[in-house]
Design an enzyme around this catalytic site. Structure first.
Site: not given
Ligand code: APR
Length: 229
Positions: A58, A61, A94, A96, A111, A119, A178, A205, A221
């Site tokens: 972290y 991160r 996210n 961040d 999250h 603590c 996501t 995708e 995005a």
């Molecule tokens: N713009 C939009 N989407 C994008 C881009 C972009 N430039 N680049 C990648 N992506 C998409 C990918 O296609 C994918 O579907 O972002 C998504 C990222 O997916 P994950 O890595 O699975 O992230 P997320 O869905 O936020 O994960 C959910 O899982 O690990 C845990 O707690 C953590 O909050 C996180 C949760």
């Protein structure tokens, strides 16, 4: 997409919205950090067995997020909030702070937040931007270990009741970047469909739950969001 004065938007964002700011997504990066899977460092079990490893993860991160800048997608949600006020509810997976730095004032971090710690006993989150690479932090009040204020795998996301209340009032569900693989966030579209509201996904995708959306906008995005509304 045209929004009227009676519309209420529930926006859910994931790691993809910060991808164009240079922050790696979870599954896109192979889910590995220094040879460890994210599940190995982002779980209560990891904390119990190796808190130093968890804090190192972290701390890195924090460093990456500090160095990143918000992109056009964060800014466009900030602008949408200026127009819609509390008719926009921004819920992010996210940790961040790029939404805040992109102008959003009301952000629910379901999250947790990278720049907060708490603590393990007192449980009260506090702002914290430090990196813990050598010495691990302890609570000023009770001396117990201090952990990142992050919802790990197997823990319950923050303020789920409030999230479902907001989802119940929304007329549009906008989901951005996501993978649709982590619940409960991946199930918001199913709750939205039960209520018959418009659902739209933005990302390069299709997510795993693509079949549940009315509309899928394939694109990044930062490319799609500024001209979506
Ligand atoms: N713009 C939009 N989407 C994008 C881009 C972009 N430039 N680049 C990648 N992506 C998409 C990918 O296609 C994918 O579907 O972002 C998504 C990222 O997916 P994950 O890595 O699975 O992230 P997320 O869905 O936020 O994960 C959910 O899982 O690990 C845990 O707690 C953590 O909050 C996180 C949760």
């Amino acid at each position: 997409m045209l929004l009227s004065k009676s519309d209420r938007v529930f926006a859910l964002t994931g790691a993809g919205i910060s991808a164009e700011s240079g922050l790696a997504t979870f599954r896109g990066s192979g889910g590995l950090w220094e040879g460890h899977s994210v599940e190995q460092v982002a779980t209560p079990k990891a904390w119990d067995t190796d808190p130093a490893l968890v804090w190192r993860f972290y701390s890195m991160r924090r460093r990456d997020a500090e160095a990143a800048e918000p992109n056009a997608a964060h800014f466009s949600l900030g602008k949408l909030e200026q127009k819609m006020g509390d008719r926009l509810f921004l819920c992010t997976q996210n940790v961040d702070d790029l939404h805040e730095r992109g102008g959003s004032r009301n952000v629910h971090h379901m999250h947790g937040s990278l720049f907060e710690s708490r603590c393990v006993k007192c449980n009260e989150p506090f702002p914290d931007r430090r990196e813990y690479l050598e010495t691990l932090p302890v609570c000023d009040t009770c001396g117990s270990p201090v952990r990142p204020h992050i919802v790990w795998f197997g823990e319950v996301p923050l303020a789920m009741d409030m999230i479902y209340e907001q989802l119940d009032q929304a007329t549009v569900l906008l989901v951005v970047g996501t993978s649709g693989s982590v619940y409960p966030a991946a199930g918001f579209v199913h709750s939205a469909r039960q209520r018959g509201i418009q659902t739209i996904y933005v990302g390069p995708e299709e997510p795993l739950n693509a079949a549940s959306f009315h509309r899928i906008e394939i694109g990044t995005a930062a490319a799609v969001l500024p001209s979506l509304f």
